[in-house]
Design a protein around this motif. Structure first.
Motif, PDB file in Angstrom:
ATOM      1  N   ASP A   1       0.827  -1.201   0.000  1.00 47.76           N
ATOM      2  CA  ASP A   1       0.000   0.000   0.000  1.00 47.76           C
ATOM      3  C   ASP A   1       0.870   1.262   0.000  1.00 47.76           C
ATOM      4  O   ASP A   1       0.372   2.370   0.153  1.00 47.76           O
ATOM      5  CB  ASP A   1      -0.908  -0.012   1.234  1.00 47.76           C
TER       6      ASP A   1
ATOM      7  N   GLU B   1       3.458   4.392  -0.942  1.00 47.52           N
ATOM      8  CA  GLU B   1       3.436   5.436  -1.958  1.00 47.52           C
ATOM      9  C   GLU B   1       4.328   5.040  -3.137  1.00 47.52           C
ATOM     10  O   GLU B   1       5.357   4.375  -2.947  1.00 47.52           O
ATOM     11  CB  GLU B   1       3.925   6.755  -1.370  1.00 47.52           C
TER      12      GLU B   1
ATOM     13  N   ARG C   1      -0.107  -5.485  -7.072  1.00 48.78           N
ATOM     14  CA  ARG C   1      -0.249  -4.037  -7.255  1.00 48.78           C
ATOM     15  C   ARG C   1       0.778  -3.538  -8.256  1.00 48.78           C
ATOM     16  O   ARG C   1       1.966  -3.857  -8.140  1.00 48.78           O
ATOM     17  CB  ARG C   1      -0.054  -3.301  -5.941  1.00 48.78           C
TER      18      ARG C   1
ATOM     19  N   ARG D   1      -8.020   1.518  -0.913  1.00 51.12           N
ATOM     20  CA  ARG D   1      -6.646   1.559  -1.424  1.00 51.12           C
ATOM     21  C   ARG D   1      -6.059   0.164  -1.600  1.00 51.12           C
ATOM     22  O   ARG D   1      -4.878   0.014  -1.877  1.00 51.12           O
ATOM     23  CB  ARG D   1      -5.775   2.350  -0.453  1.00 51.12           C
TER      24      ARG D   1
ATOM     25  N   SER E   1      -7.878  -2.532  -6.441  1.00 46.76           N
ATOM     26  CA  SER E   1      -9.200  -1.937  -6.243  1.00 46.76           C
ATOM     27  C   SER E   1      -9.564  -0.943  -7.337  1.00 46.76           C
ATOM     28  O   SER E   1     -10.701  -0.934  -7.824  1.00 46.76           O
ATOM     29  CB  SER E   1      -9.264  -1.250  -4.880  1.00 46.76           C
TER      30      SER E   1
ATOM     31  N   ASP F   1     -13.378  -1.417   2.018  1.00 47.71           N
ATOM     32  CA  ASP F   1     -11.985  -1.875   1.962  1.00 47.71           C
ATOM     33  C   ASP F   1     -11.980  -3.399   1.959  1.00 47.71           C
ATOM     34  O   ASP F   1     -13.035  -4.030   1.909  1.00 47.71           O
ATOM     35  CB  ASP F   1     -11.151  -1.307   3.122  1.00 47.71           C
TER      36      ASP F   1
END
Length: 333
Positions: free
Chosen positions: A120, A122, A140, A180, A184, A210
């Motif tokens: 998750d 940055e 991701r 997040r 998603s 979530d």
């Protein structure tokens, strides 16, 4: 080694030769040294030996506590890493323990590469980490970050789920957003695109949420409260992931809503608990074995081939139809 040498009456150098399996000691001396080592409980430290050569041959894996799909991935990472001659070290992100802290713990234990399960962080942090050490992100994708990416074709999975529901006659289809969580944004876009494609813009609804059971429970309570105020329930819900779907099922079941007679529910991931529930969850399967194998191979290949640029693997998901999806209720039809 010094303790073994003193008790066996030989030099430390000779003990080192014997433990490395090199010639230079008689059979009797070798047997005596190994017997003494066994008596005092000495075991050669393979990790220290590798570090002395500048390599730990250890892959670090950062995961999130309570994410059941992460446990599926970890179970598949171990055999592939072992097959390629690497050990695995785990570090968890949890409430009060950030992903950054979990990753730094792996690096402090001399992991040569890190595999991040659903990070998750940055984008800037991922890019900086990828330039410090070999890094693989699973589930991701962050454009332009210096990181290997392994993920499913999220849009394709959602399209399969939506086609299934539309073919069953559903029109009032709601999507619980994963916030997040990994994938998603892609799942949200694919849901909206599918609703538009089938001319269902007026029924389109994304409920914030979530990737937790609590999110599904909260959504269930919201929909039930709206029903009590005279608004009809949606006939189908596409949850952000399996955990969210389980929470929704709990809330609906407690309120006497029959799934799938009154409402269909679809999850995403096909984690190992999906088929163990009293009513099997219809869900989109992400292939944990292939995701794990690609992640490990990408890490190892970059470690063993200097200058190899980061790559991306996109795997096909597959809808698995079980007991939580069925035809649209007759009244709604």
């Amino acid at each position: 080694m010094a303790d073994v040498a003193a008790k066996a009456g030989v030099s430390r150098a000779l003990v080192s030769i014997i433990f490395r399996g090199q010639p230079g000691a008689s059979k009797g001396t070798r047997e005596r040294v190994l017997r003494v080592a066994d008596e005092i409980g000495y075991r050669p430290d393979g990790a220290a030996r590798l570090l002395a050569r500048g390599h730990s041959r250890t892959l670090g894996v950062m995961f999130t506590v309570h994410q059941t799909f992460h446990t599926d991935l970890i179970a598949c990472i171990y055999p592939e890493a072992e097959r390629l001659g690497y050990d695995v070290l785990l570090s968890a992100a949890a409430q009060g323990r950030s992903e950054g802290k979990a990753v730094e713990a792996l690096l402090s234990h001399r992991c040569e590469a890190v595999i991040l399960l659903g990070p998750d962080a940055e984008p800037g942090y991922l890019d900086e980490l990828g330039r410090r050490t070999v890094t693989v992100s699973v589930s991701r994708r962050v454009p332009h970050a210096h990181v290997d990416f392994v993920h499913s074709a999220e849009g394709k999975g959602v399209r399969q789920a939506m086609e299934h529901l539309v073919e069953l006659g559903h029109r009032r289809i709601v999507h619980i957003d994963g916030g997040r969580g990994p994938g998603s944004a892609e799942r949200r876009r694919a849901y909206r695109a599918a609703m538009r494609r089938h001319g269902l813009e007026a029924e389109m609804r994304v409920i914030p949420g979530d990737h937790t059971e609590e999110s599904g429970i909260d959504t269930g309570r919201l929909l039930l409260a709206e029903r009590d105020q005279g608004h009809p329930l949606p006939t189908a819900v596409l949850a952000g992931n399996d955990r969210c779907a389980w929470g929704l099922l709990m809330a609906l079941t407690r309120a006497g809503v029959d799934v799938p007679r009154d409402m269909s529910v679809i999850g995403y991931d096909d984690s190992h608990l999906s088929h163990l529930m009293p009513i099997g969850l219809t869900t989109v399967r992400q292939d944990a074995v292939l995701l794990a194998e690609h992640a490990v191979r990408f890490a190892v290949e970059r470690l063993e081939n200097e200058g190899l640029e980061p790559r991306e693997a996109v795997l096909d998901p597959k809808l698995v139809v079980r007991g939580t999806s069925g035809p649209v209720p007759e009244a709604s039809a």
